[in-house]
Design an enzyme around this catalytic site. Structure first.
Site, PDB file in Angstrom:
ATOM      1  N   ASP A  68     -11.203   3.338   4.043  1.00 36.27           N
ATOM      2  CA  ASP A  68     -11.668   1.946   4.028  1.00 36.27           C
ATOM      3  C   ASP A  68     -13.200   1.874   3.991  1.00 36.27           C
ATOM      4  O   ASP A  68     -13.758   0.806   3.712  1.00 36.27           O
ATOM      5  CB  ASP A  68     -11.213   1.230   5.313  1.00 36.27           C
ATOM      6  CG  ASP A  68     -10.000   0.334   5.099  1.00 36.27           C
ATOM      7  OD1 ASP A  68      -9.839  -0.188   3.986  1.00 36.27           O
ATOM      8  OD2 ASP A  68      -9.245   0.151   6.065  1.00 36.27           O
TER       9      ASP A  68
ATOM     10  N   GLN B 188      -4.786  -1.244   9.487  1.00 33.98           N
ATOM     11  CA  GLN B 188      -4.773  -2.596   8.919  1.00 33.98           C
ATOM     12  C   GLN B 188      -5.430  -3.588   9.877  1.00 33.98           C
ATOM     13  O   GLN B 188      -5.102  -3.624  11.064  1.00 33.98           O
ATOM     14  CB  GLN B 188      -3.323  -3.005   8.608  1.00 33.98           C
ATOM     15  CG  GLN B 188      -3.179  -4.339   7.920  1.00 33.98           C
ATOM     16  CD  GLN B 188      -3.718  -4.354   6.486  1.00 33.98           C
ATOM     17  OE1 GLN B 188      -3.764  -3.330   5.813  1.00 33.98           O
ATOM     18  NE2 GLN B 188      -4.120  -5.514   6.029  1.00 33.98           N
TER      19      GLN B 188
ATOM     20  N   LYS C 107       0.847  -1.204   0.000  1.00 34.28           N
ATOM     21  CA  LYS C 107       0.000   0.000   0.000  1.00 34.28           C
ATOM     22  C   LYS C 107       0.880   1.252   0.000  1.00 34.28           C
ATOM     23  O   LYS C 107       0.614   2.210  -0.733  1.00 34.28           O
ATOM     24  CB  LYS C 107      -0.936   0.002   1.214  1.00 34.28           C
ATOM     25  CG  LYS C 107      -2.120  -0.949   1.047  1.00 34.28           C
ATOM     26  CD  LYS C 107      -2.887  -1.188   2.348  1.00 34.28           C
ATOM     27  CE  LYS C 107      -3.965  -2.258   2.131  1.00 34.28           C
ATOM     28  NZ  LYS C 107      -4.584  -2.738   3.368  1.00 34.28           N
TER      29      LYS C 107
HETATM   30  N1  GUN Z   1      -7.103  -6.410   5.972  1.00 32.21           N
HETATM   31  C1  GUN Z   1      -7.407  -7.127   4.858  1.00 32.21           C
HETATM   32  N2  GUN Z   1      -8.045  -6.337   3.961  1.00 32.21           N
HETATM   33  C2  GUN Z   1      -8.146  -5.115   4.513  1.00 32.21           C
HETATM   34  C3  GUN Z   1      -8.694  -3.879   4.069  1.00 32.21           C
HETATM   35  O1  GUN Z   1      -9.250  -3.731   2.977  1.00 32.21           O
HETATM   36  N3  GUN Z   1      -8.583  -2.837   4.939  1.00 32.21           N
HETATM   37  C4  GUN Z   1      -7.998  -2.971   6.152  1.00 32.21           C
HETATM   38  N4  GUN Z   1      -7.943  -1.891   6.934  1.00 32.21           N
HETATM   39  N5  GUN Z   1      -7.475  -4.098   6.595  1.00 32.21           N
HETATM   40  C5  GUN Z   1      -7.550  -5.157   5.779  1.00 32.21           C
END
Ligand code: GUN
Length: 290
Positions: free
Chosen positions: A121, A98, A54
């Site tokens: 998100d 995350q 990311k």
């Molecule tokens: N863990 C796995 N996928 C995601 C996501 O799309 N956002 C977040 N914050 N954590 C994740």
């Protein structure tokens, strides 16, 4: 195999390019780059890989990246303090914590303190509620990526029967809301659904987000259905989806592969959401064509 394979990787690359092309115009009007802060707690190896990619993708799009890696033993109060300082930081347009968080931290409590305007998100209840009532919202990245692939493949989705398998807050529920917004007739199936194969067979569109490896078989599908596989499961070191690809590809009209389907869309949409949040926070109209 008769199904067309939907190339999510190529679509995601084009979306990332469009986002990157829109960044300089934002920067010249706002006097700063869009910024994304990613917070990782603990040292789960898969989460580390996600967070690193990311950060790299954020920089590649010309945005500012802020990475915060905290120790596994970090307390909830300390994490909440960090999120609140990111809320106040004007360089930060998007905040992503995350998941999963370590067990001693209540993820709802942490997500609840993210400024909804920075919630790229789309997990905050304010954004979930806005989506449900049809107001402008930041929308969870994975389901929004699925809608983009579906519209690219099928054009107008109006009137189509859509079956979502899975009811998580991250994928299943927002997916169903987005399909309703596209005028689909939507069924949400889950682990307690009776005669799941018969329900799945109703779908012109099937979105598989159940978290069970290769659960959905080809003979469950309506011939010609468009199948979006959100699953990521590891079997004997190999990545597979929630759909049994071989049998499904014989019946479906189009299908996303795993890997290379939905997965790459998530980061591309995260960048798109960050750009959207940056425009909204700067009082600028939303960028077009994204
Ligand atoms: N863990 C796995 N996928 C995601 C996501 O799309 N956002 C977040 N914050 N954590 C994740």
């Amino acid at each position: 195999m008769s199904a067309a394979v939907i190339d999510g990787k190529a679509f995601a690359e084009r979306l990332r390019e469009r986002v990157a092309e829109a960044v300089p115009a934002f920067a010249s009007r706002a006097g700063r780059k869009p910024g994304l802060a990613v917070v990782l707690v603990g040292d789960d190896p898969a989460s580390r890989v996600y967070v690193r990619s990311k950060g790299k993708a954020t920089l590649a799009a010309g945005m500012a990246s802020f990475e915060h890696c905290l120790a596994e033993a970090t307390g909830q109060a300390e994490l909440v303090d960090l999120v609140q300082s990111l809320n106040r930081d004007d360089r930060v347009d998007g905040i992503l914590v995350q998941l999963p968080l370590p067990r001693h931290i209540d993820d709802k409590a942490v997500i609840g303190v993210i400024d909804p305007a920075k919630d790229v998100d789309g997990f905050h209840v304010e954004n979930a509620g806005r989506l449900a009532v049809g107001e402008e919202a930041l929308v969870p990245c994975t389901p929004l990526g699925c809608i983009m692939l579906l519209k690219d493949r099928l054009g107008d989705l109006s009137g189509l029967e859509a079956v979502v398998v899975g009811r998580s807050n991250i994928v299943g529920k927002p997916m169903a809301q987005l399909l309703i917004r596209e005028n689909c007739t939507v069924t949400t199936a889950h682990s307690r659904t009776r005669d799941l194969p018969a329900v799945v067979r109703r779908g012109d569109i099937v979105v598989a987000a159940a978290g069970r490896a290769e659960m959905i078989k080809g003979d469950w599908l309506k011939p010609g259905a468009t199948v979006i596989d959100v699953g990521i499961n590891r079997i004997a070191g190999k990545l597979v989806g929630d759909v049994d690809f071989e049998s499904a590809a014989a019946t479906a009209g189009a299908i996303t592969p795993v890997p290379g389907g939905v997965g790459p869309m998530t980061i591309a949409v995260l960048l798109r959401n960050t750009l959207t949040a940056a425009h909204a926070r700067a009082g600028l109209p939303a960028p077009e064509g994204l």
